[in-house]
Design a protein around this motif. Structure first.
Motif, PDB file in Angstrom:
ATOM      1  N   ARG A  58       0.844  -1.196   0.000  1.00 19.74           N
ATOM      2  CA  ARG A  58       0.000   0.000   0.000  1.00 19.74           C
ATOM      3  C   ARG A  58       0.876   1.242   0.000  1.00 19.74           C
ATOM      4  NH1 ARG A  58      -5.496   0.132   3.293  1.00 19.74           N
ATOM      5  NH2 ARG A  58      -5.909  -1.178   1.459  1.00 19.74           N
ATOM      6  N   ARG A 113      -2.911   6.095  -1.762  1.00 19.38           N
ATOM      7  CA  ARG A 113      -4.215   5.600  -2.208  1.00 19.38           C
ATOM      8  C   ARG A 113      -4.102   4.362  -3.087  1.00 19.38           C
ATOM      9  NH1 ARG A 113      -4.764  11.206  -3.225  1.00 19.38           N
ATOM     10  NH2 ARG A 113      -6.052  12.233  -1.653  1.00 19.38           N
ATOM     11  N   VAL A 114      -2.883   3.868  -3.303  1.00 13.56           N
ATOM     12  CA  VAL A 114      -2.656   2.801  -4.276  1.00 13.56           C
ATOM     13  C   VAL A 114      -2.244   1.505  -3.583  1.00 13.56           C
ATOM     14  CG1 VAL A 114      -1.253   2.090  -6.254  1.00 13.56           C
ATOM     15  CG2 VAL A 114      -1.989   4.478  -6.039  1.00 13.56           C
ATOM     16  N   VAL A 148      -4.437  -1.405 -13.993  1.00 14.90           N
ATOM     17  CA  VAL A 148      -4.913  -0.462 -12.977  1.00 14.90           C
ATOM     18  C   VAL A 148      -6.440  -0.488 -12.972  1.00 14.90           C
ATOM     19  CG1 VAL A 148      -4.912   1.927 -12.183  1.00 14.90           C
ATOM     20  CG2 VAL A 148      -2.877   0.983 -13.309  1.00 14.90           C
ATOM     21  N   ARG A 161     -11.012  -0.159  -2.455  1.00 13.23           N
ATOM     22  CA  ARG A 161      -9.903  -1.081  -2.699  1.00 13.23           C
ATOM     23  C   ARG A 161      -9.903  -2.251  -1.726  1.00 13.23           C
ATOM     24  NH1 ARG A 161      -4.577   2.419  -0.820  1.00 13.23           N
ATOM     25  NH2 ARG A 161      -5.535   3.454   0.973  1.00 13.23           N
ATOM     26  N   VAL A 185      -6.930   1.547  -6.751  1.00  7.62           N
ATOM     27  CA  VAL A 185      -6.712   2.926  -6.294  1.00  7.62           C
ATOM     28  C   VAL A 185      -7.988   3.467  -5.682  1.00  7.62           C
ATOM     29  CG1 VAL A 185      -7.166   3.736  -8.654  1.00  7.62           C
ATOM     30  CG2 VAL A 185      -6.100   5.268  -7.014  1.00  7.62           C
ATOM     31  N   HIS A 197      -9.708   6.503  -5.433  1.00  7.97           N
ATOM     32  CA  HIS A 197      -9.813   7.896  -5.867  1.00  7.97           C
ATOM     33  C   HIS A 197     -10.955   8.572  -5.121  1.00  7.97           C
ATOM     34  CE1 HIS A 197     -13.312   6.788  -8.284  1.00  7.97           C
ATOM     35  NE2 HIS A 197     -12.609   5.782  -8.795  1.00  7.97           N
ATOM     36  N   ASP A 240      -6.563  12.012  -9.307  1.00 10.47           N
ATOM     37  CA  ASP A 240      -6.097  10.919  -8.443  1.00 10.47           C
ATOM     38  C   ASP A 240      -5.675   9.713  -9.279  1.00 10.47           C
ATOM     39  OD1 ASP A 240      -6.621  12.409  -6.170  1.00 10.47           O
ATOM     40  OD2 ASP A 240      -8.555  11.436  -5.763  1.00 10.47           O
ATOM     41  N   ALA A 286      -1.968   8.066  -9.688  1.00 12.65           N
ATOM     42  CA  ALA A 286      -1.739   6.646  -9.383  1.00 12.65           C
ATOM     43  C   ALA A 286      -1.029   5.959 -10.545  1.00 12.65           C
ATOM     44  CB  ALA A 286      -3.076   5.962  -9.084  1.00 12.65           C
TER      45      ALA A 286
END
Length: 500
Positions: free
Chosen positions: A280, A283-284, A299, A315, A337, A339, A353, A357
């Motif tokens: 992690r 946000r990814v 993605v 996520r 992600v 977002h 966002d 990412a």
């Protein structure tokens, strides 16, 4: 005898209800139309102090004059705000509140929060923040009413009358917060949803299944729903049907939503996928395959809007955990992600966002920066427009599952760039994989067909994976071989383009 009080929306007066009122009276009921202060006809002109409270008092005075023990308050669009405010002042007189093609206002929020035209909404918000709530908002230009809602099925003469008789809206009616005591919170209510404007019972049920606590009230036993297959002004496009539905609402008819025992998006993923660790970064989340050297990446971009305080965040939903792990087990880097698409006005921020990412993922030494696929879901698919319009060379495939591929009419996206059905015309030979569910909501299905028609016209490279007997969000709803095969097929296609 049922007495209906019909409250018009922004820029319109009681005249807009004329045909509906006539039909209600022919059926033996009372029908009282109201033209709010400053909105034309014989109503008092707007002055410097005309605000939402002024319009609430207009409705209260009519309630007090009506010779009936109880009334049914009907509000269209903005008109729900003065109707609900009046019900809060006179709850003992109100038998039911009917919302015609509008969301339920939140106490303490101004009407501008529900203005569909996002350009107008942002302008009003800025003026309110500066204390500039005097003056008036001009009505839309004759050819711009679509930005306030679908004009589907309105006869040409009625549309011309709408433009001709429209009145400027006093700004303070839109910027003053709706203050409620709670006295009307348990009054019977009915929502009338206009499907051509992007609303439906299926859409509301999907949002309730997400577990949004703000929508819990819609499952109360005193709440009912109807659908009309027309646009945002049913009193002009379908007066007979609207009158029939209003009579049904007064008789406590309509569809009742059931509370969701478990949010559908938190049910298990339909495939049995071996677990894999994830990393992690902000946000990814990255799911890494067992492989040496840089690997292609997929993605995954979740849908929305998703409330900012919803937990777990997308996520951590089983479907995205499943997709990320499945791709990693197949030899590619899976990426999810979170977002920030929390509201319809957030698409710009959410798109940024996603772009950030992607930059983070492509900069990772374990990722082959020249072999990346983007996979969008549901409402998040509008963000695919940026990548379809000018596909970068590293983008080897774009996928979309039960996607929204054009803004819905009631989203107020006039002039927005988030229109994949338009952007696909410049996608060139970018491979596109669309997973289409057969039991899709009608208002979303029409955007998919618009996209596919546009893609066919320009010769775009589109593969459609059909799942005829599955629903929107089918990965945690439809545990069928057909659904499992569709996910496997779509993943194979995307990975094939990455490796090719």
């Amino acid at each position: 005898m049922t007495a209906f009080i019909l409250v018009p929306g922004a820029h319109t007066g009681g005249w807009i209800w004329r045909e509906v009122a006539d039909r209600l009276r022919e059926s033996g009921g009372q029908a009282h139309t109201v033209t709010l202060t400053g909105m034309g006809d014989d109503a008092p002109p707007a002055g410097p102090g005309t605000d939402l409270e002024t319009h609430i008092q207009d409705v209260v005075r009519l309630i007090d004059r009506v010779d009936a023990p109880e009334v049914v308050l009907v509000g269209h669009c903005y008109g729900v705000h003065p109707a609900l405010g009046a019900a809060d002042r006179r709850p003992e007189r109100v038998a039911r509140i009917v919302y015609v093609d509008t969301a339920v206002p939140q106490g303490g929020a101004p009407a501008l929060e529900l203005v569909p035209d996002q350009t107008v909404r942002e302008l009003l918000r800025q003026r309110a923040e500066k204390g500039e709530d005097d003056g008036q908002l001009p009505p839309p230009a004759p050819d711009a009413w679509q930005s306030w809602g679908s004009v589907a099925d309105i006869p040409e003469d009625a549309l011309a009358q709408l433009a001709e008789r429209a009145a400027p809206q006093p700004l303070a009616t839109l910027t003053q917060p709706l203050l409620l005591s709670g006295a009307a919170s348990k009054l019977p209510t009915t929502g009338i949803l206009c499907t051509a404007n992007g609303s439906s019972i299926a859409m509301i049920e999907m949002l309730v299944r997400l577990g949004d606590p703000r929508l819990t009230a819609l499952t109360e036993p005193w709440v009912r729903f109807f659908e009309l297959g027309t646009g945002h002004w049913p009193m002009l496009s379908a007066p007979d049907e609207l009158a029939r539905v209003l009579l049904g609402a007064a008789a406590d008819e309509g569809y009742r939503l059931s509370p969701a025992e478990q949010p559908a998006h938190l049910r298990p993923f339909l495939l049995d996928v071996p677990e894999r660790p994830r990393e992690r970064v902000g946000r990814v989340d990255l799911y890494l395959p067992d492989a040496d050297g840089p690997r292609p990446a997929v993605v995954f971009v979740h849908g929305g809007p998703v409330p900012a305080d919803m937990r777990p965040t997308p996520r951590d939903w089983p479907s995205f955990l499943g997709y990320g792990q499945y791709v990693a087990n197949s030899g590619a880097v899976g990426v999810t992600v979170d977002h920030r698409l929390h509201d319809l006005a957030d698409y710009e921020r959410a798109a940024q966002d996603v772009a950030e990412a992607i930059e983070l993922v492509r900069a990772d030494p374990r990722v082959d920066e020249d072999r990346v696929a983007l996979w969008f879901f549901s409402g998040g698919s509008l963000m695919s427009a940026d990548w379809l319009a000018t596909p970068p060379p590293w983008l080897r495939c774009l996928a979309a599952t039960y996607p929204v591929l054009a803004p819905l009419p009631n989203w107020g996206f006039a002039g927005s760039r988030f229109r994949p059905a338009t952007a696909v015309r410049t996608a060139g030979r970018l491979p596109i994989v669309v997973t289409r569910v057969g039991l899709e909501m009608a208002e979303i299905a029409v955007t998919v067909e618009e996209f596919l028609t546009s893609a066919a016209d320009c010769g775009a490279d589109v593969e459609v994976v059909d799942v005829p007997n599955s629903h929107h969000g089918f990965e945690t709803i439809d545990y069928t071989d057909e659904a499992r095969h569709a996910v496997e097929h779509a993943v194979r296609s995307v990975l094939g383009h990455l490796r090719g």
